[in-house]
Enzyme design. Structure first.
Site, short mmCIF file in Angstrom:
data_model
loop_
_atom_site.label_atom_id
_atom_site.label_comp_id
_atom_site.label_asym_id
_atom_site.label_seq_id
_atom_site.Cartn_x
_atom_site.Cartn_y
_atom_site.Cartn_z
N THR B 173 14.17 15.99 11.43
CA THR B 173 13.13 15.41 12.29
C THR B 173 12.19 16.50 12.79
O THR B 173 11.13 16.20 13.30
CB THR B 173 13.75 14.72 13.52
OG1 THR B 173 14.56 15.68 14.22
CG2 THR B 173 14.59 13.52 13.12
N GLY B 189 21.59 16.13 12.74
CA GLY B 189 22.82 15.44 12.36
C GLY B 189 24.01 15.84 13.22
O GLY B 189 25.15 15.76 12.77
N GLY B 190 23.74 16.26 14.43
CA GLY B 190 24.80 16.67 15.36
C GLY B 190 25.79 15.56 15.67
O GLY B 190 26.89 15.82 16.16
N GLU B 191 25.43 14.33 15.36
CA GLU B 191 26.32 13.20 15.61
C GLU B 191 27.06 12.80 14.34
O GLU B 191 27.72 11.77 14.29
CB GLU B 191 25.53 12.01 16.15
CG GLU B 191 25.17 12.14 17.62
CD GLU B 191 24.28 13.33 17.90
OE1 GLU B 191 23.21 13.43 17.26
OE2 GLU B 191 24.64 14.18 18.73
N TRP B 261 16.99 21.23 15.63
CA TRP B 261 15.85 20.35 15.37
C TRP B 261 14.72 20.51 16.39
O TRP B 261 13.88 19.63 16.51
CB TRP B 261 16.35 18.91 15.32
CG TRP B 261 17.23 18.54 16.47
CD1 TRP B 261 18.58 18.74 16.58
CD2 TRP B 261 16.81 17.93 17.69
NE1 TRP B 261 19.03 18.28 17.79
CE2 TRP B 261 17.97 17.78 18.49
CE3 TRP B 261 15.58 17.49 18.20
CZ2 TRP B 261 17.92 17.22 19.77
CZ3 TRP B 261 15.55 16.94 19.47
CH2 TRP B 261 16.70 16.81 20.24
N ASN B 279 24.31 20.30 20.23
CA ASN B 279 25.67 20.02 20.71
C ASN B 279 26.74 20.30 19.66
O ASN B 279 26.50 20.15 18.47
CB ASN B 279 25.76 18.55 21.15
CG ASN B 279 25.55 17.59 20.00
OD1 ASN B 279 24.45 17.46 19.49
ND2 ASN B 279 26.61 16.93 19.56
N ASP B 321 26.65 16.32 25.88
CA ASP B 321 25.60 16.29 24.87
C ASP B 321 24.30 16.95 25.33
O ASP B 321 23.22 16.44 25.10
CB ASP B 321 25.31 14.86 24.39
CG ASP B 321 24.33 14.84 23.21
OD1 ASP B 321 24.46 15.70 22.34
OD2 ASP B 321 23.43 13.98 23.18
N ASP B 323 22.25 19.28 24.23
CA ASP B 323 21.72 20.13 23.16
C ASP B 323 20.82 21.24 23.71
O ASP B 323 20.00 20.98 24.59
CB ASP B 323 20.83 19.32 22.20
CG ASP B 323 21.62 18.39 21.31
OD1 ASP B 323 22.48 17.69 21.83
OD2 ASP B 323 21.35 18.35 20.10
N ARG B 348 18.30 20.90 28.18
CA ARG B 348 18.76 19.54 28.45
C ARG B 348 19.68 19.53 29.66
O ARG B 348 19.74 18.56 30.40
CB ARG B 348 19.49 19.00 27.21
CG ARG B 348 18.60 18.57 26.07
CD ARG B 348 18.53 17.05 25.92
NE ARG B 348 19.73 16.47 25.38
CZ ARG B 348 19.97 16.28 24.08
NH1 ARG B 348 19.06 16.65 23.19
NH2 ARG B 348 21.07 15.70 23.67
N TRP B 556 14.44 8.40 21.07
CA TRP B 556 15.61 8.07 21.88
C TRP B 556 15.22 7.29 23.13
O TRP B 556 15.80 6.26 23.46
CB TRP B 556 16.31 9.37 22.26
CG TRP B 556 17.69 9.18 22.81
CD1 TRP B 556 18.34 8.00 23.05
CD2 TRP B 556 18.60 10.21 23.16
NE1 TRP B 556 19.59 8.25 23.53
CE2 TRP B 556 19.77 9.59 23.61
CE3 TRP B 556 18.53 11.61 23.13
CZ2 TRP B 556 20.88 10.33 24.04
CZ3 TRP B 556 19.63 12.33 23.57
CH2 TRP B 556 20.79 11.71 24.01
#
Lengths: 139, 608
Positions: B173, B189-191, B261, B279, B321, B323, B348, B556
């Protein structure tokens, strides 16, 4: 966090737990005789079914099958479980349906341990006896 | 007209052969009429010397022209402007349009064919944070992890490179960044249990120069145990051997997250690239004991080799989370009478950090929203946050719902980049003002499947002004909020400050606003058709200054929050929160460009 739907999906489990509870009536609460699950108040279940739900949650099944098992990219399990035998369910989850994008879960320790509980949970959802969202132990 | 195009082509063709590429992007950025990089410069200042539009006349600003992008979904980032051409990008499928500023006609279009199976792995957030320019090329980082170099004059593909695999949840992204003759990109793709890294390519050929992982063995992270430094007991010290691996259980670092990202920065004098990692893998902290290095870390790396000069982990063993990917602003800050080359970063986790960007020394770490509660403060000696156990899902463990953690997972600020006011030395910061409940649970890794393990709800910060955002001015030397302007929703749009003493930003309702950098007083606003999550930019064409922004809600904040709060569980005053967003706006995808009315009575059409 560039993949926000994951988050959306996980949040939705959280908020659905309470919002749906308000809508559902407890009149038709009792599972049919011989049902593989036990449920009280729509969201309190036996230990095995609870582990099944936790497996559902851990493997993020809602991403494809929907937070209420209503189907998204994958089929609506509230419908499929009306027909799918326990045996076929087992085969499907272990081998996946790679041609349709469902990965095999035979490598998952949780699935190997709890697949019957997961079947019970989804059966309860399909029967309309178990509410979508967060579940709790019966005691 | 046609002859002119051919001429440009000829010039371009010869220039790629003969000119040293390094000069190109820097030369383009040095002209304030251009907007040649996503932040306008290497340093992430998002500042323009243009001042035709200024505090006294911005109130008269009007729409000059608009353009549909043809795509709905979240529009992050901004177009680029080089000379007489504007380069527009879209969310997935990541179309690129070159627009002739003379008459807003298309010079060329690039519409990549991407496998739509990437979308489920991106999972709805199909944003793209924009293009980069250098060496006569437009760089596009597609969602499917393909990095493409297009001829800026023709849109022809000059080279492409693949930097990830969507089958295991790797997507992109981020905007690529051009620093001299190098293109830098990252991974999302941290999730999904992705292992984060920063990747450098040669701008001329697309050949990979280096890959620097966020977690794992020293030589894969490009750390020198003896020379890479980190803040240790009040001073800089070498990280030592296996600094990452020994902070993970077993081989969990392989799914370690630490994705990349965000917005990177570059200091040509030090030849260092700055960025943050995201994260650690799985949001269930009990499942991954240890500090999980180097997730949540600011890196300073040599542009040529990728070797890390210094690192600083902001949130060891993340439980929320938070990041660390937000933009790195390179600012020279006066600290105790001394001018320090600094990197300023709004994390964050709710702390605004100022570090010496040469040495990595920690100088300032203060809350930029006073309601941040997960940590009481950052211990300036150890550099570690003092975590409040009450708001620690790692302490309470799986299946316990921890309430009223501030900020929420999307942070006091997410990707929306801040702007540095070079005149006042203050930083203008778009922020979120949102808290959360967080219930971690046991999760298992399956390749290409989410690896999350937490259920969250989010809501406006309780006991505050009821809104979910603030736009603030921050003193990076003292770590102090100078003023704060409450907003109904999170400010998810990148800010722009100009020499005309105006700060611009967009809101989720769809307003673009101009305020005074002195006190945040509103000078002008305009309602666009959809919510704004793009970044405001400015350029000059034909002797006239323009200000522009994408209008197109998503991301988000735009989708996730709206969904989450419609049915908020905790009864903590979500009324008037994101649920209200649907009252103000809906999906869209357009570009808005504003200018002053033309007093001579010619041209601008919008007024008549």
């Amino acid at each position: 966090m560039s993949s926000s739907k994951v988050r959306v999906a996980t949040w939705s489990i959280g908020f659905l737990a309470l919002s749906i509870a308000a809508v559902c009536t407890s009149a038709n609460d009792a599972p049919a005789a011989g049902a593989p699950y036990q449920v009280k108040d729509g969201n309190k279940v036996d230990a095995k079914t609870l582990d099944g739900w936790k497996t559902w949650r851990a493997l993020a099944c809602e991403r494809c099958h929907g937070a209420q098992q209503e189907g998204l990219v994958g089929p609506a399990l509230v419908e499929s479980l009306k027909k799918l035998s326990k045996e076929d369910f087992h085969t499907t989850i272990m081998n996946g349906r790679p041609e349709k994008g469902m990965p095999p879960f035979s490598g998952s320790a949780m699935v190997n341990k709890n697949w019957e509980g997961l079947y019970a949970y989804l059966k309860g959802r399909s029967d309309g006896k178990i509410q979508p969202g967060h579940l709790y132990p019966m005691e | 007209m046609k002859r002119q195009q051919r001429l440009i082509l000829l010039v371009a063709a010869s220039s790629t052969v003969t000119l040293a590429s390094a000069a190109d992007v820097e030369q383009a950025m040095s002209k304030s009429s251009n907007w040649a990089a996503q932040a306008g410069d290497y340093a992430n200042h998002r500042y323009s010397e243009l001042k035709q539009i200024n505090a006294s006349n911005v109130g008269r600003m009007q729409v000059a022209w608009t353009m549909s992008t043809g795509v709905l979904r979240g529009h992050e980032g901004s177009p680029l402007v080089i000379g007489d051409t504007m380069y527009i990008h879209t969310p997935f499928p990541n179309n690129v349009f070159a627009v002739n500023l003379k008459d807003q006609s298309y010079k060329w279009k690039y519409e990549p064919k991407q496998d739509t199976s990437v979308v489920p792995v991106m999972c709805c957030d199909t944003v793209n944070r924009g293009l980069a320019y250098g060496d006569g090329k437009i760089l596009l980082q597609q969602a499917d992890t393909t990095l493409v170099a297009l001829d800026a004059n023709t849109g022809k593909v000059l080279w492409s490179a693949k930097n990830g695999d969507p089958k295991i949840g790797e997507t992109n992204t981020n905007a690529p960044h051009v620093f001299k003759d190098t293109v830098i990109t990252g991974i999302s793709g941290g999730e999904f249990g992705v292992r984060g890294r920063l990747i450098a390519y040669d701008l001329a050929t697309g050949k990979k120069k280096w890959t620097a992982w966020s977690t794992g063995p020293d030589k894969e992270i490009l750390l020198d145990p003896a020379k890479t430094m980190t803040w240790t007991n009040g001073k800089m010290a070498p990280v030592g051997a296996d600094s990452s691996i020994k902070t993970w259980k077993g081989d969990q670092w392989k799914l370690g997250g630490g994705t990349t990202w965000g917005w990177y920065a570059y200091d040509p004098k030090l030849n260092l690239v700055y960025y943050g990692s995201g994260n650690p893998g799985t949001w269930n902290p009990s499942q991954r004991p240890g500090d999980n290095k180097w997730s949540m870390t600011i890196f300073a790396r040599d542009l040529n080799t990728g070797m890390a000069k210094w690192v600083y982990q902001m949130t060891p063993h993340d439980e929320w989370d938070y990041d660390g990917v937000n933009e790195m602003l390179l600012i020279d800050v006066n600290i105790k009478g001394q001018k320090v080359p600094a990197v300023v970063h709004f994390d964050r986790n709710g702390f605004g950090y100022t570090l010496n960007r040469d040495t990595g020394e920690l100088l300032v770490a203060e809350k930029y929203d006073p309601t941040v509660n997960w940590a009481t403060k950052v211990d300036m000696k150890t550099g570690r946050p003092i975590v409040d156990k009450k708001y620690s899902p790692g302490t309470t463990g799986p299946d316990v719902n921890v309430k009223d953690i501030c900020p929420a997972a999307l942070g006091t600020k997410d990707q929306q980049p801040a702007s540095y006011d070079r005149k006042s030395g203050m930083v203008m910061v778009p922020t979120n003002h949102v808290c959360m409940t967080y219930e971690p649970f046991q999760v298992e890794y399956t390749a290409g499947q989410p690896f999350v393990g937490a259920t969250l709800t989010m809501y406006p910060t309780p006991g505050s002004h009821g809104g979910m955002g603030n736009f603030i001015a921050w003193d990076p030397a003292q770590g102090k909020i100078m003023w704060s302007k409450p907003e109904r929703f999170s400010v998810w749009s990148g800010a722009l400050t100009t020499a005309g003493d105006v700060v611009f930003y967009g809101t989720l309702e769809g307003y673009i606003k101009a305020v005074s950098p002195k006190d945040g007083k509103e000078l002008w606003k305009f309602k666009t058709p959809s919510g704004i999550i793009g970044n405001v930019f400015t350029y000059e064409y034909g002797g006239k200054q323009y200000v522009g922004v994408y209008s197109g809600i998503g991301g988000w904040a735009g989708i996730g929050m709206a969904a989450g709060l419609t049915e908020s569980t905790e009864g903590l005053g979500a009324v008037g929160g994101y649920k209200d967003l649907a009252k103000y706006t809906t999906l869209g995808g357009s570009l808005f460009v504003f200018g002053l009315p033309d007093n001579t009575g010619s041209a601008t059409t919008a007024l008549k």
